[in-house]
Design a protein around this motif. Sequence first.
Motif, short mmCIF file in Angstrom:
data_model
loop_
_atom_site.label_atom_id
_atom_site.label_comp_id
_atom_site.label_asym_id
_atom_site.label_seq_id
_atom_site.Cartn_x
_atom_site.Cartn_y
_atom_site.Cartn_z
N GLY A 1 -4.28 3.79 -2.33
CA GLY A 1 -3.39 3.22 -3.31
C GLY A 1 -2.50 2.25 -2.79
N ARG A 2 -2.57 0.97 -3.96
CA ARG A 2 -2.01 -0.51 -3.96
C ARG A 2 -0.47 -0.17 -4.60
NH1 ARG A 2 -4.58 -5.33 -1.60
NH2 ARG A 2 -2.46 -6.59 -0.40
N PHE A 3 0.29 -0.64 -4.81
CA PHE A 3 1.26 -0.84 -5.68
C PHE A 3 0.90 -2.49 -7.11
CE2 PHE A 3 3.58 0.20 -2.28
CZ PHE A 3 4.54 1.65 -2.80
N GLU A 4 0.96 -2.78 -7.89
CA GLU A 4 0.90 -3.21 -8.80
C GLU A 4 2.10 -4.68 -8.47
OE1 GLU A 4 -0.79 -4.12 -11.04
OE2 GLU A 4 -2.03 -1.48 -11.08
N ARG A 5 1.60 -5.42 -8.75
CA ARG A 5 2.60 -6.83 -8.00
C ARG A 5 3.26 -7.67 -9.23
NH1 ARG A 5 0.59 -8.88 -2.71
NH2 ARG A 5 2.88 -10.07 -2.99
N TYR B 1 0.51 -1.39 -0.34
CA TYR B 1 -0.05 0.04 -0.54
C TYR B 1 0.74 1.43 -0.14
CZ TYR B 1 -4.31 -3.07 1.21
OH TYR B 1 -4.97 -3.50 0.78
N ALA B 2 0.53 2.00 -0.91
CA ALA B 2 1.20 3.43 -1.04
C ALA B 2 0.75 4.43 0.69
CB ALA B 2 0.62 4.00 -1.89
N CYS B 3 1.80 4.35 1.72
CA CYS B 3 1.12 4.96 3.05
C CYS B 3 2.56 5.41 3.86
CB CYS B 3 0.82 3.73 4.03
SG CYS B 3 1.79 2.53 4.15
N TRP B 4 3.17 5.98 4.25
CA TRP B 4 3.49 6.59 5.35
C TRP B 4 3.63 6.37 7.08
CZ3 TRP B 4 4.08 10.43 8.75
CH2 TRP B 4 2.63 11.07 9.50
N GLY B 5 4.46 6.21 7.67
CA GLY B 5 5.01 6.46 8.97
C GLY B 5 6.19 6.21 8.97
#
Length: 162
Positions: free
Chosen positions: A122-126, A43-47
Amino acid sequence: MTPLERSFLQSLLEKLPSSTAFTLPTEASYDRVQDRIWSCGTYACWGKDNREAAVRLTGPPGGHHFEVRSVDGTANPHIAFATLLGLGLIGIEKGLELRIEEVDDSAVDLSAEERERKGITGRFERTLSAARDLAQSDEAINDILGKEFVQKYLSVNEVCGF
């Protein structure tokens, strides 16, 4: 984070899945697009100091930096940097507000409702093939790098069997 950093981060995260044809440019690159392996996750995320997030905010307040974890050693650093910088600058130009909330662990462990509430969509293609298709159709990527460059890069990438 400063308002500029927040705008940059919002835009970067919105478009990060479209960047992977340039930042993860080989089939083997997609072995790292997995959850719970301290890679970039799916997932396109941050932390903050989160090794499971695609973008990790790390360092002391006032001296922190972004670590984009969806880049591997097979990427051309100049193309990868231009892509990521361009995507973030779009957010600054538009004055975007950071709507994607921080995650403390792996985004995949959140329920679909929690991800939606946090703005993590948003999710990354595999696969590289799917990433190339996404990049080719993304208007922002084509504006940043130039449509002709994107077409030629992706064509060479495909023909060379990466």
